[in-house]
Scaffold this motif. Structure first.
Motif, short mmCIF file in Angstrom:
data_model
loop_
_atom_site.label_atom_id
_atom_site.label_comp_id
_atom_site.label_asym_id
_atom_site.label_seq_id
_atom_site.Cartn_x
_atom_site.Cartn_y
_atom_site.Cartn_z
N PRO A 153 0.83 -1.21 0.00
CA PRO A 153 0.00 0.00 0.00
C PRO A 153 0.86 1.26 0.00
CG PRO A 153 -0.75 -1.54 1.68
CD PRO A 153 0.58 -2.04 1.19
N TYR A 154 0.29 2.34 -0.54
CA TYR A 154 0.86 3.66 -0.26
C TYR A 154 0.65 3.95 1.23
CZ TYR A 154 0.55 4.46 -5.35
OH TYR A 154 0.68 4.37 -6.70
N SER A 166 8.87 13.86 16.76
CA SER A 166 9.89 13.22 15.91
C SER A 166 9.62 11.74 15.67
CB SER A 166 11.27 13.38 16.55
OG SER A 166 11.62 14.74 16.69
N PHE A 167 9.01 11.05 16.64
CA PHE A 167 9.01 9.59 16.57
C PHE A 167 7.63 8.95 16.71
CE2 PHE A 167 13.22 10.78 18.35
CZ PHE A 167 13.99 10.36 17.27
N SER A 168 6.56 9.73 16.66
CA SER A 168 5.24 9.13 16.91
C SER A 168 4.32 9.20 15.70
CB SER A 168 4.56 9.85 18.08
OG SER A 168 4.15 11.15 17.69
N HIS A 169 4.87 9.42 14.52
CA HIS A 169 4.01 9.58 13.35
C HIS A 169 3.17 8.31 13.11
CE1 HIS A 169 6.94 12.74 12.80
NE2 HIS A 169 6.14 13.30 11.92
N LYS A 170 1.87 8.51 13.11
CA LYS A 170 0.97 7.38 12.88
C LYS A 170 0.91 7.08 11.39
CE LYS A 170 -2.74 6.34 14.95
NZ LYS A 170 -2.25 5.10 15.60
N LEU A 171 0.75 5.80 11.09
CA LEU A 171 0.77 5.31 9.72
C LEU A 171 -0.66 5.15 9.23
CD1 LEU A 171 3.09 4.45 7.81
CD2 LEU A 171 2.60 2.08 8.48
N PHE A 172 -0.94 5.71 8.06
CA PHE A 172 -2.27 5.63 7.46
C PHE A 172 -2.18 5.03 6.06
CE2 PHE A 172 -2.60 8.90 10.65
CZ PHE A 172 -3.82 8.64 11.25
N VAL A 173 -3.24 4.37 5.66
CA VAL A 173 -3.30 3.69 4.36
C VAL A 173 -4.38 4.35 3.52
CG1 VAL A 173 -3.66 1.50 3.18
CG2 VAL A 173 -2.61 1.53 5.45
N PRO A 174 -4.02 5.04 2.42
CA PRO A 174 -5.04 5.59 1.52
C PRO A 174 -5.84 4.47 0.85
CG PRO A 174 -2.91 6.60 1.12
CD PRO A 174 -2.67 5.42 2.00
N VAL A 175 -7.10 4.73 0.66
CA VAL A 175 -8.00 3.75 0.06
C VAL A 175 -8.21 4.08 -1.41
CG1 VAL A 175 -10.35 2.82 0.14
CG2 VAL A 175 -9.15 3.36 2.26
N CYS A 176 -8.29 3.05 -2.25
CA CYS A 176 -8.72 3.27 -3.62
C CYS A 176 -10.21 3.66 -3.54
CB CYS A 176 -8.52 1.99 -4.43
SG CYS A 176 -8.09 2.25 -6.14
N PRO A 177 -10.57 4.90 -3.85
CA PRO A 177 -11.81 5.48 -3.33
C PRO A 177 -13.10 4.90 -3.87
CG PRO A 177 -10.74 6.99 -4.85
CD PRO A 177 -9.77 5.87 -4.62
N GLY A 178 -13.08 4.20 -4.99
CA GLY A 178 -14.32 3.66 -5.52
C GLY A 178 -14.71 2.32 -4.93
N GLU A 179 -13.93 1.83 -3.98
CA GLU A 179 -14.19 0.50 -3.43
C GLU A 179 -15.52 0.47 -2.68
OE1 GLU A 179 -12.65 -2.19 -3.98
OE2 GLU A 179 -10.85 -1.41 -4.98
N PRO A 180 -16.42 -0.48 -3.02
CA PRO A 180 -17.75 -0.51 -2.38
C PRO A 180 -17.69 -0.66 -0.86
CG PRO A 180 -17.73 -1.86 -4.36
CD PRO A 180 -16.31 -1.45 -4.12
N LYS A 181 -16.75 -1.46 -0.34
CA LYS A 181 -16.67 -1.62 1.12
C LYS A 181 -16.42 -0.28 1.80
CE LYS A 181 -14.85 -6.36 1.14
NZ LYS A 181 -13.65 -7.19 1.44
#
Length: 709
Positions: free
Chosen positions: A422-423, A438-453
């Motif tokens: 994933p990106y 400096s050290f607590s950056h949370k990781l997020f996952v972009p979604v392919c936006p047309g996904e029905p779920k």
């Protein structure tokens, strides 16, 4: 080709071929033969080697050839084969066929030369004239066992200046709300005395759709310019806008568009139109061209009346990502009263959930530590009873990589890279802790936006939030951010069309599923991008062009798409006079933000109330002329004559009436002389009320409104 030949002889041979071509062109040999398209407004020409040799505005600058130094070709192609992802096919080594028919020129490359190979790829170009525009199209037919990834076209290179040394050559660029690069040569500095690799040529480049908010830009000196536009409806394919300054050619500019094709063997791609137009007039001429094209597809959706009347938003982060509860639901009436004192009428509630802002998305549940669901409902109802509006936050773009939802669904719906993973995006909200920052950056996952779920989840959450009593919902980040090519997406559509098509599907789905049940709810999204903005009721402004600074050029997007309601973001709870005046002059709704504990303490202690009171006064001034300043059409400075350009002057029109906003954004008192041809002056007012007579000067950071009819 032996390794020795490839490494040492071939580069010299290639450069020699091009040098010979240039020498032949200069000497009038075969390479100098010209293929010309022209009418009474524009002239463009190519030589046999595919180099554009002339581009002339025959009306405003007939003696100035904009192509100061012809460059190789007008396109570039990059393909992927095996484990090699960057194979560059260069235009100067190709064989071209030219066929002219009236005001059209067809240029064909039957097969591509790549080193010692011949690739079974056909490029078919057509250029035609349309008034002062040259219109370009292309078709790429790929029969070769490769994947064509990047296709840059058209590339207009060899431009040195617009030809008037007394004027400054600027670039008007659609990053976010708009930016202006004053003196483009100074912005793209180079030192041609030092040998530098061509890969280090200074450049300006943005992806579209977003970070580039529109698919056009303008090279201008205020009297004439060159307009560049890409007309890619209905695909809105992932691509780039690019300006480069080329060391190896003496520092001339190259302007281009690039599309990411992912065109496999057996596939054909046909472009939309591109426009390249040398013209007289300022940058508004280019904006008018793009706006005329956008009118063929842009359909701004009807919005609730309260959005049209919206004064501004007081954005409050209630609980931080790192757990700090700064406000409870019982504080909502107090926060609305603070917003009202600043001339605002809407609360934007971020971090209102049990996990805080930018944490555990898409899990949005009321926070017991802030009072629980019942207290949330009561707080929202209390604001509504006091006459205010509330907007609750959802992130419509990404999920927390640590969330249960992501663990269950990321493998299916995440936008993926060419490497199959994933990106990722990272965010943190710390203000004081060096460790967290400096050290607590949370990781997020972009979604392919047309996904029905994902769409089903976002609709369900939106309904729940509106059921709590919220007036609106913000789906954050879906009005912009990167148009990720969704690789291995399991769909038939090309990877670089999936994202923009999916995001349009996402936004239309939100409206279709929520508006029937909640017709008066306001749909807010973050960022301005032309293709997405048409589906929103109001935009949460973000990025250049939404704050007062030297490079921001908000008039670019405000003039091209004047019907969109958007906020001017101020990331503090108090706005200085300059930012408040900026929002007024360019027709933005005001936005103040309470983001950190220091902001909360400022509000609790009632500090800097003079700045708050000024914001209310300027809001009241806008309210005085609400029919023009809220719902009138933003015309920038068109249709008025400003005889002191140190004064910022913009105007809004409705029903043959004009409101001209004048703002002294300097450190000196400035004289005023504003005329509105064909209309008579009626009245004027400032933040302290109406003027007894037409004002003749403004003090530093003073603002006023003149009415003409």
């Amino acid at each position: 080709m032996t390794n020795r030949f490839r490494r040492y002889i071939w580069p010299v041979y290639r450069s020699g071929v091009f040098v010979c071509a240039l020498l032949m062109a200069a000497a009038g040999g075969q390479a100098a033969s010209s293929h010309v398209l022209e009418n009474d407004r524009v002239r463009i020409a190519w030589n046999d080697n595919g180099a554009v040799t002339e581009l002339v505005d025959k009306v405003s600058a007939p003696a100035h050839n904009l192509i100061a130094r012809p460059l190789p070709g007008f396109w570039k192609l990059v393909f992927h084969r095996g484990v090699s992802y960057e194979n560059v096919v260069e235009p100067q080594f190709q064989q071209y066929r030219f066929e002219k028919a009236g005001d059209r020129l067809k240029i064909t490359v039957d097969k591509l030369r790549f080193g010692e190979e011949t690739l079974d790829i056909t490029l078919a170009f057509e250029v035609r004239l349309n008034g002062d525009e040259t219109r370009w199209t292309a078709q790429v037919v790929n029969r070769a066992p490769v994947t064509i990834v990047d296709f840059f076209y058209p590339q207009i290179g060899g431009v040195d200046s617009l030809g008037d040394p007394a004027l400054r050559d600027d670039l008007i660029w659609p990053r976010s709300g708009g930016v202006r690069y004053r003196n483009l040569k100074a912005s793209l500095r180079l030192n041609i005395e030092e040998p530098v690799s061509a890969s280090q040529n200074p450049r300006i480049e943005d992806t579209y759709p977003a970070d580039a908010s529109m698919d056009w830009f303008e090279f201008t000196n205020g009297k004439r310019g060159i307009y560049f536009g890409s007309y890619d409806s209905p695909r809105f394919q992932t691509g780039v806008l690019q300006v480069m300054r080329l060391y190896q050619f003496g520092g001339v500019f190259q302007f281009s568009f690039g599309k990411m094709l992912f065109l496999r063997q057996g596939q054909t791609w046909t472009s939309g139109d591109y426009a390249v137009s040398p013209h007289g007039g300022d940058w508004h001429t280019g904006a008018d061209k793009y706006r005329q094209w956008a009118a063929t597809w842009y359909r701004l959706q009807p919005r609730p009346e309260w959005v049209d009347k919206m004064k501004g938003m007081f954005l409050v982060i209630m609980r931080q990502q790192y757990g700090d509860v700064m406000w409870t639901y019982r504080d909502l009436p107090f926060l609305y009263e603070e917003a009202r004192k600043a001339g605002l009428d809407t609360l934007g509630l971020f971090g209102w959930t049990a996990f805080g802002h930018d944490n555990q998305y898409p899990n949005y549940i009321p926070d017991p530590a802030m009072g629980g669901e019942e207290a949330l409902r009561e707080g929202l109802a209390a604001v509504a009873k006091a006459g205010g509006r509330t907007i609750l936050y959802i992130n419509g773009h990404m999920m927390d990589a640590n969330s249960q939802f992501a663990r269950e669904h990321a493998s299916d719906i995440a936008a993926k890279t060419i490497w199959g993973n994933p990106y990722y995006e990272q965010y943190n909200k710390s203000a004081e802790s060096s460790f967290l920052r400096s050290f607590s950056h949370k990781l997020f996952v972009p979604v392919c936006p047309g996904e029905p779920k994902w769409q089903d989840e976002m609709v369900a959450i939106g309904k729940r939030l509106l059921g709590y009593g919220s007036t609106g919902v913000i789906y954050d980040q879906v009005g912009g951010l990167f148009p990720y090519p969704c690789i291995q997406n399991g769909r038939n559509a090309p990877e670089t069309e999936v994202f923009s098509a999916g995001r349009r599907q996402f936004l239309t789905g939100i409206r279709a599923n929520l508006k029937p049940e909640y017709p008066n709810f306001g749909l807010m999204i973050e960022h301005f991008t032309d293709v997405y903005s048409q589906f929103a009721d109001v935009l949460h402004g973000c990025g250049p062009g939404f704050r007062s600074d030297d490079q921001g050029f908000p008039q670019m997007t405000r003039y091209t798409f004047p019907g969109v309601v958007r906020t001017a973001r101020n990331p503090e709870p108090r706005s200085d006079r300059k930012q408040a005046n900026f929002a007024m002059a360019y027709g933005f709704r005001f936005e103040l933000e309470v983001r950190y504990r220091s902001d909360m303490e400022m509000i609790r202690r009632q500090e800097h109330t003079g700045l708050r009171d000024y914001n209310r006064k300027i809001s009241d001034l806008r309210e005085r002329y609400r029919d023009l300043l809220w719902t009138g059409t933003f015309l920038d400075d068109r249709g008025i004559e400003n005889h002191n350009l140190s004064i910022t002057a913009t105007n809004f029109e409705r029903n043959e009436r004009r409101a001209v906003v004048i703002w002294n954004n300097t450190k000196e008192t400035q004289a005023i002389r504003i005329d509105c041809p064909g209309k008579r002056f009626v009245e004027a007012a400032g933040v302290d009320g109406p003027f007894a007579k037409r004002p003749e000067s403004l003090q530093p950071q003073e603002i006023a409104v003149l009415i003409f009819e």
